[in-house]
Design an enzyme around this catalytic site. Structure first.
Site, short mmCIF file in Angstrom:
data_model
loop_
_atom_site.label_atom_id
_atom_site.label_comp_id
_atom_site.label_asym_id
_atom_site.label_seq_id
_atom_site.Cartn_x
_atom_site.Cartn_y
_atom_site.Cartn_z
N ASN A 140 -2.39 0.81 -10.67
CA ASN A 140 -3.82 0.47 -10.57
C ASN A 140 -4.47 1.02 -9.31
OD1 ASN A 140 -2.17 -1.85 -9.36
ND2 ASN A 140 -4.20 -2.19 -8.48
N SER A 172 9.26 7.76 1.25
CA SER A 172 8.32 8.11 2.33
C SER A 172 9.11 8.80 3.42
CB SER A 172 7.71 6.83 2.89
OG SER A 172 7.14 7.08 4.15
N TYR A 218 10.08 -1.46 6.54
CA TYR A 218 9.56 -0.42 5.64
C TYR A 218 10.51 0.79 5.62
CZ TYR A 218 6.37 2.94 3.49
OH TYR A 218 5.81 3.87 2.66
#
Ligand code: NAP
Length: 292
Positions: A19, A150, A175
């Site tokens: 989305n 990433s 992360y």
């Protein structure tokens, strides 16, 4: 056929986090190439708004929406069952949904959220859908698993003694660990998939203007906001995931880390097979999967 003009007619592609940002741009391009796209989103109204936009921008009505909070293992199981009830093939799985959290948060399963969503979500969904994925590949056209990581992987360490970062939580630490885990997982998965008609690759999308880290108040969030001047659009950020999902140029390529549509070296530790296997077994234990 050029990478930009792949024919995806008849290919079922599931994209998580579809989305917003890179996931939405990936879904638009795959639908434009003719794929039947299954979006996975956690919020019905954001999902339906994006579904209408993806249909309008791609010119395709073949855009389905399934709802799931991918930080919850029960919801991932339900999502996999719902998908299997509607589809018997899955040609491309794009694991993309991800977050960064300034404060340590726990999921409904009691796991640290960054690790649970960014890594265990990829691991569990992939393994639950692997039979459909394997049944969809052929020697001429393999099925593909595409994991969005990433370049933060380069700063990553897997804290095997404290995967949930109970002792030393930091936003970037959590992360980077999760994004390194994406790479270790992909390399192990690709090795396990050798001899099948399925490939698995992982990528850095670039520094991309999205909603990512929008709520972050930590140092990492500040760095991301300062870096906004260097950011590329979501459409450009989707180029490498779309390339790995659909380009004939990477047919048969597996177990590689890509950035800017080129294979790159990932961090030294990511090639450590012992770490790959250990993470696999820990992930299977934490998700209750009975796989060796
Ligand atoms: P984004 O715009 O924030 O998109 C993230 C997506 O993940 C959204 O659709 C979000 O849904 C979804 N998501 C978050 N938590 C979820 C949950 N619990 N269950 C299901 N879906 C959930 O960010 P983005 O930049 O496109 O990020 C996509 C991927 O790119 C991430 O894996 C990120 O690590 C990676 N990445 C991004 C950059 C960058 O510069 N942007 C750089 C390197 C890697 P909601 O909208 O409902 O929150």
């Amino acid at each position: 056929m050029s990478a930009e003009n792949s024919d995806m007619t008849g290919r079922v592609c599931l994209v998580t986090g579809a989305n917003s940002g890179i996931g939405k741009a990936t879904a638009i391009e795959l639908a434009r190439q003719g794929a039947s796209v299954v979006m996975v989103c956690r919020d019905r109204s954001r999902g339906e708004a994006a579904q209408a936009e993806i249909q309008a921008r791609s010119g395709s009505k073949q855009v389905d929406l399934l709802l799931a909070d991918l930080s919850s293992q029960e919801e991932i199981h339900r999502l996999a069952s719902e998908f299997q009830a509607k589809y018997d093939r899955l040609h491309v799985l794009v694991n993309n949904a991800g977050v960064v959290n300034s404060k340590r948060k726990l999921t409904i399963d009691g796991l640290e959220l960054t690790f649970a969503l960014n890594h265990l979500g990829y691991f569990l969904l992939t393994n639950l859908l692997l039979a459909e994925i394997k049944a969809s590949g052929t020697p001429e056209r393999k099925a593909r698993i595409v994991n969005v990581s990433s370049e933060a992987q380069a700063a990553g360490v897997i804290n095997f003694g404290d995967l949930q970062l109970e002792k030393n939580y930091g936003e970037l630490r959590a992360y980077a660990q999760s994004k390194l885990a994406n790479i270790l997982f992909t390399y192990e998965l690709a090795r396990r998939l050798k001899g099948t008609n399925v490939t698995a690759n992982v990528l850095h999308p670039g520094v991309v203007r999205t909603n990512f880290a929008g709520d972050s108040t930590g140092l990492f969030g500040i760095l991301i906001k300062l870096g906004r001047v260097f950011e590329i659009s979501a459409e450009k950020g989707a180029r490498t995931p779309v390339y790995l999902a659909s380009s004939p140029e990477v047919e048969g390529i597996s177990g590689q880390y890509f950035s800017n549509k080129k294979p790159r070296k990932s961090s030294r530790i990511s090639y450590d097979q012992t770490a790959q296997e250990l993470l696999w077994h820990e992930s299977a234990r934490l998700t209750g999967l009975e796989i060796d």
